[in-house]
Design a protein around this motif. Structure first.
Motif, PDB file in Angstrom:
ATOM      1  N   ASN A   1       0.861  -1.186   0.000  1.00 25.84           N
ATOM      2  CA  ASN A   1       0.000   0.000   0.000  1.00 25.84           C
ATOM      3  C   ASN A   1       0.898   1.237   0.000  1.00 25.84           C
ATOM      4  OD1 ASN A   1      -1.744   2.106   0.476  1.00 25.84           O
ATOM      5  ND2 ASN A   1      -2.608   1.279   2.373  1.00 25.84           N
ATOM      6  N   LEU A   2       0.985   1.889  -1.149  1.00 25.35           N
ATOM      7  CA  LEU A   2       1.911   3.020  -1.294  1.00 25.35           C
ATOM      8  C   LEU A   2       1.290   4.361  -0.908  1.00 25.35           C
ATOM      9  CD1 LEU A   2       3.646   2.111  -4.697  1.00 25.35           C
ATOM     10  CD2 LEU A   2       4.170   1.313  -2.391  1.00 25.35           C
ATOM     11  N   SER A   3       0.072   4.351  -0.403  1.00 22.58           N
ATOM     12  CA  SER A   3      -0.608   5.622  -0.129  1.00 22.58           C
ATOM     13  C   SER A   3       0.079   6.415   0.985  1.00 22.58           C
ATOM     14  CB  SER A   3      -2.076   5.362   0.242  1.00 22.58           C
ATOM     15  OG  SER A   3      -2.178   4.544   1.398  1.00 22.58           O
ATOM     16  N   PHE A   4       0.861   5.730   1.842  1.00 24.83           N
ATOM     17  CA  PHE A   4       1.555   6.420   2.934  1.00 24.83           C
ATOM     18  C   PHE A   4       3.001   6.797   2.568  1.00 24.83           C
ATOM     19  CE2 PHE A   4      -1.624   4.000   5.465  1.00 24.83           C
ATOM     20  CZ  PHE A   4      -2.199   5.059   6.137  1.00 24.83           C
ATOM     21  N   LYS A   5       3.381   6.616   1.305  1.00 24.83           N
ATOM     22  CA  LYS A   5       4.799   6.778   0.953  1.00 24.83           C
ATOM     23  C   LYS A   5       5.328   8.180   1.260  1.00 24.83           C
ATOM     24  CE  LYS A   5       6.184   6.262  -3.411  1.00 24.83           C
ATOM     25  NZ  LYS A   5       7.026   7.374  -3.928  1.00 24.83           N
ATOM     26  N   SER A   6       4.608   9.210   0.854  1.00 26.96           N
ATOM     27  CA  SER A   6       5.075  10.583   1.106  1.00 26.96           C
ATOM     28  C   SER A   6       5.170  10.880   2.594  1.00 26.96           C
ATOM     29  CB  SER A   6       4.141  11.593   0.434  1.00 26.96           C
ATOM     30  OG  SER A   6       4.209  11.475  -0.963  1.00 26.96           O
ATOM     31  N   LEU A   7       4.157  10.440   3.346  1.00 29.42           N
ATOM     32  CA  LEU A   7       4.168  10.654   4.785  1.00 29.42           C
ATOM     33  C   LEU A   7       5.289   9.861   5.446  1.00 29.42           C
ATOM     34  CD1 LEU A   7       2.829  12.047   7.159  1.00 29.42           C
ATOM     35  CD2 LEU A   7       1.137  10.190   7.247  1.00 29.42           C
ATOM     36  N   MET A   8       5.586   8.677   4.914  1.00 31.29           N
ATOM     37  CA  MET A   8       6.694   7.882   5.448  1.00 31.29           C
ATOM     38  C   MET A   8       8.024   8.590   5.219  1.00 31.29           C
ATOM     39  SD  MET A   8       7.644   5.182   7.059  1.00 31.29           S
ATOM     40  CE  MET A   8       6.239   4.058   7.006  1.00 31.29           C
ATOM     41  N   VAL A   9       8.217   9.151   4.045  1.00 31.06           N
ATOM     42  CA  VAL A   9       9.465   9.880   3.762  1.00 31.06           C
ATOM     43  C   VAL A   9       9.610  11.046   4.731  1.00 31.06           C
ATOM     44  CG1 VAL A   9      10.638  11.350   2.065  1.00 31.06           C
ATOM     45  CG2 VAL A   9       9.615   9.170   1.347  1.00 31.06           C
ATOM     46  N   HIS A  10       8.521  11.758   4.971  1.00 27.97           N
ATOM     47  CA  HIS A  10       8.555  12.876   5.919  1.00 27.97           C
ATOM     48  C   HIS A  10       8.884  12.372   7.328  1.00 27.97           C
ATOM     49  CE1 HIS A  10       6.769  15.810   8.780  1.00 27.97           C
ATOM     50  NE2 HIS A  10       7.316  16.692   7.947  1.00 27.97           N
ATOM     51  N   SER A  11       8.315  11.223   7.706  1.00 26.29           N
ATOM     52  CA  SER A  11       8.551  10.674   9.045  1.00 26.29           C
ATOM     53  C   SER A  11       9.995  10.219   9.213  1.00 26.29           C
ATOM     54  CB  SER A  11       7.592   9.507   9.307  1.00 26.29           C
ATOM     55  OG  SER A  11       6.250   9.947   9.288  1.00 26.29           O
TER      56      SER A  11
ATOM     57  N   ALA B   1       1.867   2.321  10.171  1.00 25.51           N
ATOM     58  CA  ALA B   1       0.964   3.335  10.727  1.00 25.51           C
ATOM     59  C   ALA B   1       1.375   3.738  12.145  1.00 25.51           C
ATOM     60  CB  ALA B   1      -0.471   2.818  10.721  1.00 25.51           C
ATOM     61  N   LEU B   2       1.739   2.762  12.970  1.00 31.46           N
ATOM     62  CA  LEU B   2       2.143   3.071  14.346  1.00 31.46           C
ATOM     63  C   LEU B   2       3.477   3.817  14.370  1.00 31.46           C
ATOM     64  CD1 LEU B   2       1.118  -0.186  16.252  1.00 31.46           C
ATOM     65  CD2 LEU B   2      -0.112   1.996  16.118  1.00 31.46           C
ATOM     66  N   TYR B   3       4.375   3.464  13.444  1.00 29.57           N
ATOM     67  CA  TYR B   3       5.659   4.177  13.342  1.00 29.57           C
ATOM     68  C   TYR B   3       5.398   5.647  12.998  1.00 29.57           C
ATOM     69  CZ  TYR B   3       9.902   5.955  11.138  1.00 29.57           C
ATOM     70  OH  TYR B   3      10.963   6.746  10.773  1.00 29.57           O
ATOM     71  N   ILE B   4       4.605   5.874  11.964  1.00 31.17           N
ATOM     72  CA  ILE B   4       4.328   7.245  11.526  1.00 31.17           C
ATOM     73  C   ILE B   4       3.667   8.048  12.655  1.00 31.17           C
ATOM     74  CG2 ILE B   4       2.858   8.630   9.993  1.00 31.17           C
ATOM     75  CD1 ILE B   4       3.405   6.493   7.807  1.00 31.17           C
ATOM     76  N   LYS B   5       2.692   7.451  13.331  1.00 36.13           N
ATOM     77  CA  LYS B   5       1.985   8.146  14.408  1.00 36.13           C
ATOM     78  C   LYS B   5       2.946   8.573  15.514  1.00 36.13           C
ATOM     79  CE  LYS B   5      -1.820   7.610  17.709  1.00 36.13           C
ATOM     80  NZ  LYS B   5      -2.871   6.693  18.231  1.00 36.13           N
ATOM     81  N   ALA B   6       3.845   7.653  15.927  1.00 32.26           N
ATOM     82  CA  ALA B   6       4.799   7.970  16.994  1.00 32.26           C
ATOM     83  C   ALA B   6       5.748   9.079  16.567  1.00 32.26           C
ATOM     84  CB  ALA B   6       5.585   6.717  17.377  1.00 32.26           C
TER      85      ALA B   6
END
Length: 386
Positions: A35-45, A290-295
């Motif tokens: 699921n690549l929908s979080f890719k941009s947010l992951m890069v930011h995280s 998801a938990l990684y990004i949230k933290a």
């Protein structure tokens, strides 16, 4: 041998885990998502985690940066540049640092390769796995043999001279002729580095499910050993140094990043599931996107930490050093930790040398090619308690 104190204080690595793949390979149990929908947010995280961790290595110069995964080549050029720029902002980078990006052939175009080379990526690790189209389909790889060969040619054309290719042997249903053909094609491409991994069937994979259902049979150990021995002989004939059980390189073209792991040098890992080591503690991030990004977005580092005991240090050193051409230095263990393994394990060492699984040169233990097939077992038999 392991890094000296002075060396350990002068070099370190950074690993960036990119937890996304286009599709799931049937053998892989690494942490990733399709699921690549979080890719941009992951890069930011990951950028934010780099900032949060900038004091972890206490100013030790970074000699290697490694984009692993997952599939880092799914990142856009802008995303790779954002991450590299953040590493440079947060850490001291040594001159001529090795910067590796793992890539799948189907993601590599001339334009993308030119961009990666221009921004400073100087080593590519291309996940070819096989040049056999039938085997590639069986493993659920997204590329073909032609794409694999083109990716190497294009990379070389734009200026990459430090190329590594990954191969997998002992694939169920393949023959010795199939593996010989894969090796021959790989060596014809003359990469600087080859990683050749024995396929193992892991429970939480498609192959694991098929195996449980009785629809796939793992290759017999003897046959896998024959393919391993063929790999050693073929690579040696072409001038490759067998410097770690699964890794072969042209002179001075070993993976600086992975060698730092094997020599117990410090490193930092960012991204979900990534590990870090500072010489005393090991840390590992939560393996959940998801938990990684949230933290991280809340300014928290979602890791678990373990402080290593003397036994942990010694056992980890034996486990890694015996896999390499540098061997396990018993004098170093004694000097560092006061444990005389040559005396404690005298009978066992005599046995494995008698069985031609290992040999001693002075105080350094090396495994023979036969011993390398049993490396984990030999290391664990040498473990100290505590």
């Amino acid at each position: 041998m392991p890094l000296s104190k002075a060396q350990a204080n002068s070099q370190a690595g950074i690993y960036l885990h990119i937890p996304f793949c286009k599709q799931a390979c049937h053998y892989c149990d690494f942490h990733f998502s399709t699921n690549l929908s979080f890719k941009s947010l992951m890069v930011h995280s990951i950028q934010k985690e780099l900032a949060l961790r900038q004091d972890y290595l206490k100013g030790i110069p970074i000699t290697s940066i490694y984009f692993g995964g997952g599939t880092p080549s799914l990142l856009t050029l802008v995303e790779v540049e954002q991450l590299l720029n953040q590493v440079v902002r947060c850490f001291p980078i040594a001159p001529a640092a090795e910067i590796t990006l793992e890539a799948n052939p189907d993601d590599l175009t001339l334009e993308k390769l030119k961009g990666l080379h221009h921004m400073g990526v100087n080593r590519l690790s291309i996940g070819i796995q096989s040049f056999n189209d039938q085997a590639l389909r069986y493993m659920n790889r997204a590329h073909t043999s032609a794409m694999a060969q083109n990716s190497v040619a294009w990379a070389r054309a734009v200026g990459f001279d430090n190329l590594s290719i990954d191969l997998i042997y002992a694939i169920p249903g393949t023959t010795m002729c199939d593996w010989h053909a894969d090796l021959t094609q790989a060596l014809l491409l003359e990469p600087a580095h080859i990683s050749a991994y024995c396929l193992t069937i892991k429970p939480k994979t498609v192959f694991g499910y098929w195996h449980k259902q009785g629809n796939i049979v793992e290759l017999d150990e003897t046959f896998a050993a024959e393919q391993f021995e063929l790999t050693i002989a073929a690579c040696a004939k072409q001038g490759y140094l067998h410097y770690e059980i699964s890794n072969f390189c042209k002179p001075e073209k070993y993976s600086r990043h992975n060698t730092n792991y094997w020599k117990l040098g410090p490193y930092i890992g960012v991204g979900p599931g990534a590990h870090a080591y500072n010489g005393q503690q090991r840390q590992w991030n939560i393996a959940h996107n998801a938990l990684y990004i949230k933290a991280i977005q809340n300014g928290k580092l979602p890791y678990t930490e373990e402080t290593l005991t003397v036994a942990n240090h010694v056992n980890e050193y034996m486990m890694t050093s015996l896999r390499t051409c540098w061997g396990c230095d018993f004098d170093w263990i004694y000097a560092q930790y006061g444990i005389d393994l040559m005396a404690i394990q005298k009978d066992y060492l005599e046995k494995i040398m008698q069985w031609k699984l290992a040999y001693l040169t002075g105080h350094i233990l090396y495994l023979t090619n036969s011993g390398k097939l049993l490396a984990d077992k030999i290391a664990s038999d040498l473990f100290v308690d505590g």
